[in-house]
Scaffold this motif. Structure first.
Motif, PDB file in Angstrom:
ATOM      1  N   ARG A  64      12.443  -7.474  14.528  1.00 18.44           N
ATOM      2  CA  ARG A  64      11.608  -6.444  15.164  1.00 18.44           C
ATOM      3  C   ARG A  64      10.170  -6.828  14.842  1.00 18.44           C
ATOM      4  N   LEU A  65       9.318  -6.775  15.864  1.00 20.88           N
ATOM      5  CA  LEU A  65       7.941  -7.247  15.670  1.00 20.88           C
ATOM      6  C   LEU A  65       6.941  -6.151  15.977  1.00 20.88           C
ATOM      7  N   SER A  66       5.858  -6.107  15.192  1.00 23.87           N
ATOM      8  CA  SER A  66       4.752  -5.218  15.563  1.00 23.87           C
ATOM      9  C   SER A  66       4.040  -5.829  16.771  1.00 23.87           C
ATOM     10  N   ILE A  67       3.243  -5.017  17.455  1.00 19.49           N
ATOM     11  CA  ILE A  67       2.687  -5.451  18.751  1.00 19.49           C
ATOM     12  C   ILE A  67       1.904  -6.762  18.630  1.00 19.49           C
ATOM     13  N   ASP A  68       1.089  -6.887  17.561  1.00 20.68           N
ATOM     14  CA  ASP A  68       0.300  -8.119  17.405  1.00 20.68           C
ATOM     15  C   ASP A  68       1.194  -9.364  17.278  1.00 20.68           C
ATOM     16  N   MET A  69       2.269  -9.214  16.500  1.00 20.35           N
ATOM     17  CA  MET A  69       3.188 -10.346  16.334  1.00 20.35           C
ATOM     18  C   MET A  69       3.951 -10.638  17.638  1.00 20.35           C
ATOM     19  N   MET A  70       4.241  -9.559  18.345  1.00 23.07           N
ATOM     20  CA  MET A  70       4.969  -9.702  19.605  1.00 23.07           C
ATOM     21  C   MET A  70       4.137 -10.467  20.640  1.00 23.07           C
ATOM     22  N   ILE A  71       2.835 -10.229  20.618  1.00 23.70           N
ATOM     23  CA  ILE A  71       1.959 -10.936  21.567  1.00 23.70           C
ATOM     24  C   ILE A  71       2.073 -12.449  21.344  1.00 23.70           C
ATOM     25  N   ASP A  72       2.103 -12.855  20.069  1.00 24.50           N
ATOM     26  CA  ASP A  72       2.235 -14.289  19.776  1.00 24.50           C
ATOM     27  C   ASP A  72       3.599 -14.814  20.233  1.00 24.50           C
ATOM     28  N   ALA A  73       4.632 -14.036  19.915  1.00 23.12           N
ATOM     29  CA  ALA A  73       5.984 -14.483  20.274  1.00 23.12           C
ATOM     30  C   ALA A  73       6.119 -14.618  21.792  1.00 23.12           C
ATOM     31  N   VAL A  74       5.535 -13.683  22.519  1.00 24.32           N
ATOM     32  CA  VAL A  74       5.630 -13.729  23.985  1.00 24.32           C
ATOM     33  C   VAL A  74       4.796 -14.887  24.531  1.00 24.32           C
ATOM     34  N   GLY A  75       3.717 -15.222  23.842  1.00 24.38           N
ATOM     35  CA  GLY A  75       2.945 -16.403  24.226  1.00 24.38           C
ATOM     36  C   GLY A  75       3.795 -17.667  24.133  1.00 24.38           C
ATOM     37  N   GLU A  76       4.592 -17.734  23.075  1.00 24.35           N
ATOM     38  CA  GLU A  76       5.482 -18.894  22.949  1.00 24.35           C
ATOM     39  C   GLU A  76       6.512 -18.913  24.074  1.00 24.35           C
ATOM     40  N   ALA A  77       7.026 -17.738  24.409  1.00 24.26           N
ATOM     41  CA  ALA A  77       7.995 -17.656  25.513  1.00 24.26           C
ATOM     42  C   ALA A  77       7.356 -18.114  26.824  1.00 24.26           C
ATOM     43  N   ALA A  78       6.093 -17.721  27.023  1.00 19.91           N
ATOM     44  CA  ALA A  78       5.391 -18.130  28.252  1.00 19.91           C
ATOM     45  C   ALA A  78       5.246 -19.656  28.276  1.00 19.91           C
ATOM     46  N   ASP A  79       4.914 -20.243  27.137  1.00 23.69           N
ATOM     47  CA  ASP A  79       4.786 -21.709  27.070  1.00 23.69           C
ATOM     48  C   ASP A  79       6.111 -22.402  27.377  1.00 23.69           C
ATOM     49  N   LEU A  80       7.198 -21.698  27.109  1.00 21.32           N
ATOM     50  CA  LEU A  80       8.529 -22.271  27.378  1.00 21.32           C
ATOM     51  C   LEU A  80       8.986 -21.995  28.817  1.00 21.32           C
ATOM     52  N   ASP A  81       8.102 -21.387  29.629  1.00 22.45           N
ATOM     53  CA  ASP A  81       8.419 -21.091  31.038  1.00 22.45           C
ATOM     54  C   ASP A  81       9.423 -19.969  31.233  1.00 22.45           C
ATOM     55  N   ILE A  82       9.597 -19.147  30.223  1.00 19.75           N
ATOM     56  CA  ILE A  82      10.479 -17.981  30.376  1.00 19.75           C
ATOM     57  C   ILE A  82       9.734 -16.959  31.239  1.00 19.75           C
ATOM     58  N   PRO A  83      10.345 -16.513  32.355  1.00 20.89           N
ATOM     59  CA  PRO A  83       9.578 -15.684  33.306  1.00 20.89           C
ATOM     60  C   PRO A  83       9.326 -14.252  32.862  1.00 20.89           C
ATOM     61  N   ALA A  84      10.199 -13.688  32.024  1.00 19.70           N
ATOM     62  CA  ALA A  84      10.065 -12.254  31.740  1.00 19.70           C
ATOM     63  C   ALA A  84      10.631 -11.891  30.372  1.00 19.70           C
ATOM     64  N   VAL A  85      10.099 -10.813  29.833  1.00 23.51           N
ATOM     65  CA  VAL A  85      10.634 -10.249  28.590  1.00 23.51           C
ATOM     66  C   VAL A  85      11.007  -8.787  28.837  1.00 23.51           C
ATOM     67  N   ALA A  86      11.987  -8.297  28.077  1.00 20.65           N
ATOM     68  CA  ALA A  86      12.379  -6.885  28.157  1.00 20.65           C
ATOM     69  C   ALA A  86      12.035  -6.254  26.809  1.00 20.65           C
ATOM     70  N   VAL A  87      11.215  -5.210  26.857  1.00 20.54           N
ATOM     71  CA  VAL A  87      10.691  -4.629  25.618  1.00 20.54           C
ATOM     72  C   VAL A  87      11.495  -3.390  25.215  1.00 20.54           C
ATOM     73  N   PHE A  88      12.023  -3.415  24.003  1.00 23.42           N
ATOM     74  CA  PHE A  88      12.792  -2.279  23.483  1.00 23.42           C
ATOM     75  C   PHE A  88      12.110  -1.729  22.228  1.00 23.42           C
ATOM     76  N   PRO A  89      11.802  -0.429  22.213  1.00 29.13           N
ATOM     77  CA  PRO A  89      11.135   0.135  21.046  1.00 29.13           C
ATOM     78  C   PRO A  89      12.112   0.612  19.979  1.00 29.13           C
TER      79      PRO A  89
END
Ligand code: PBG
Length: 337
Positions: A64-89
Motif C-alpha cells: 500500500r503506497l501513500s500518494i507521493d510514493m504512488m506517483i513514482d510507482a505509476v511513473g515506472e508503470a508508464a515507462d513500461l508502457d502499461i496503459p492504465a492503473v486501477a486505484v483502490f483506497p
C-alpha cells in the motif's frame, strides 16, 4: 476431397504437428496469441500519509503506497508502457459509516490520489472501482438495512461516487458492486454532468469468490464484512447467467466488460467474448496472485515462467486486457529485463 482425420485437416504420417514446433523461429511464426504490456491494467492500493509504504502480508511484493510514493510507482508503470492503473483506497476505519458517505466526498483518498496521478501522469489511464465496500462500516458493496443489501438506494450512492471520481479525473469508472441496473443509471448521471467521454468498464460477471481474501486484507474491508456477498455476486456454478448479466450491462451502456476472478473463470471470458465481441477484460485477482507467489517463493513453481503463462491464458481465452498485480513485473519480463 474426402475428409481425412477427425477435423478434415490431414492425418499421420503425412501430417505431423511437431514439425512446426521443431525450431524457435517456426514456433514464433505460428504463435496465435501475443501478450504485451499494452494488455495490462495495474491495480494499486493507496493509503493516507507521506512517504509511506506498507507491505500487504498476503500478497508478497504488493504494497500500500501513500500518494507521493504512488506517483513514482505509476511513473515506472508508464515507462513500461502499461496503459492504465486501477486505484483502490485503504480507508481509515474511522471514516467508515453505514451510509458510506466518504465514498462521495470529493476530498476522499481515492479522489486525491486520482487528481495527483492525473497531474503527474496525464497520459496514464485511471480506473476507479465503484462500490461501497471501502467506505461502508458493514463491509458490503451496498447499503445494508436489516441485513438486506439494498439495490436501488445503493445505486443512487454509486452515482454520486462515480461523479466525484469523474470530477477528480478518472477515465474509466468500474462498477464492481453487482447491483442491478447500475450501469444505465451511472451512464445517465455521468452524461448529465457532461462526462460523456468517461468510459464504463462494468464488472459484468463478478462471482462470490473466496479468491478475494487478500484484497480484503489490503483495503481493510474484510474486518468489517459480516457474512458473504452471495445475494449480489454470482454463484460460481453459473455460466449462462454471466451472459445475461453482460447483455444487460452492454445494453445499459458499458463500454467494456470484465470477468472476475480470472483463471478459474476463463470459460466465462471465452463465452462472453464469443457471444458479444465487445472489449472484454479479466481480473486476475488477489488470491490468484497469492497462490502463484506462494508457490514461487517456496521454489515449487518457476516464478517468471508461470506468471507469463498465467497471463497468456487470458489472451487465449479471448480477453483484450487483464487487470493484474503482476503488471510491472510481467512487463519487465516481456521487455527482456
Ligand atoms: C470491491 C472489490 C473487490 C475486488 C475488487 N473490487 C472485493 C470484493 O468484492 O469483495 C477484488 C479484487 C481482488 O481480489 O484482487 N467491490
Amino acid at each position: 476431397m474426402a475428409k481425412q482425420g477427425s477435423l478434415g485437416l490431414g492425418s499421420f504420417p503425412s501430417t505431423r504437428l511437431r514439425r512446426n514446433r521443431v525450431d524457435d523461429f517456426s514456433r514464433r511464426l505460428i504463435s496465435e496469441n501475443v501478450l504485451s504490456a499494452h494488455d495490462f491494467i495495474w491495480p494499486i492500493f493507496v493509503i493516507d500519509g507521506d512517504n509511506k509504504r506498507e507491505a500487504v502480508s498476503s500478497m508478497p511484493g504488493v504494497d500500500r503506497l501513500s500518494i507521493d510514493m504512488m506517483i513514482d510507482a505509476v511513473g515506472e508503470a508508464a515507462d513500461l508502457d502499461i496503459p492504465a492503473v486501477a486505484v483502490f483506497p485503504s480507508t481509515d476505519l474511522a471514516l467508515k459509516t453505514p451510509g458510506a458517505e466518504e465514498s462521495f466526498n470529493p476530498e476522499n483518498l481515492v479522489c486525491r490520489a486520482v487528481r495527483a496521478l492525473k497531474k503527474n501522469h496525464p497520459d496514464m489511464g485511471i480506473v476507479c472501482d465503484v462500490a461501497l465496500d471501502p467506505f461502508n462500516s458493514d463491509g458490503h458493496d451496498g447499503l445494508v438495512k436489516d441485513g438486506v443489501i439494498l439495490n436501488d438506494e445503493t445505486v443512487e450512492v454509486l452515482c454520486k461516487q462515480s461523479i466525484v471520481q469523474a470530477q477528480a479525473g478518472c477515465d474509466i469508472i468500474a462498477p464492481s458492486d453487482m447491483m442491478d441496473g447500475r450501469i444505465g443509471v451511472i451512464r445517465k448521471a455521468l452524461d448529465d454532468k457532461g462526462f460523456t467521454s468517461v468510459r464504463i468498464m462494468s464488472y459484468a460477471a463478478k462471482y462470490a469468490s473466496a479468491f478475494y481474501g487478500p484484497f480484503r486484507d489490503a483495503v481493510g474491508s474484510g474486518v468489517a464484512l459480516h457474512g458473504d456477498k452471495k445475494t449480489y455476486q454470482m454463484d460460481p456454478a453459473n455460466s449462462d447467467e454471466a451472459l445475461r448479466e453482460t447483455a444487460l450491462d452492454i445494453a445499459e451502456g458499458a463500454d467494456m466488460v470484465m470477468v472476475k476472478p480470472g483463471m478459474p473463470y476463463l470459460d466465462i471470458v471465452s463465452r462472453i467474448k464469443e457471444t458479444f465481441g465487445v472489449p472484454t477484460f479479466a481480473y486476475q485477482v488477489s488470491g490468484e496472485y497469492a497462490m502463484l507467489k506462494a508457490a514461487a517463493e517456496n521454489g515449487w513453481l518457476d516464478n517468471d515462467k508461470v506468471i507469463l503463462e498465467s497471463l497468456m491464458a487470458f489472451k487465449r481465452a479471448g480477453a483484450d486486457g487483464i487487470l493484474t498485480y503482476l503488471a510491472p513485473e510481467a512487463a519487465r519480463l516481456l521487455n527482456g529485463e
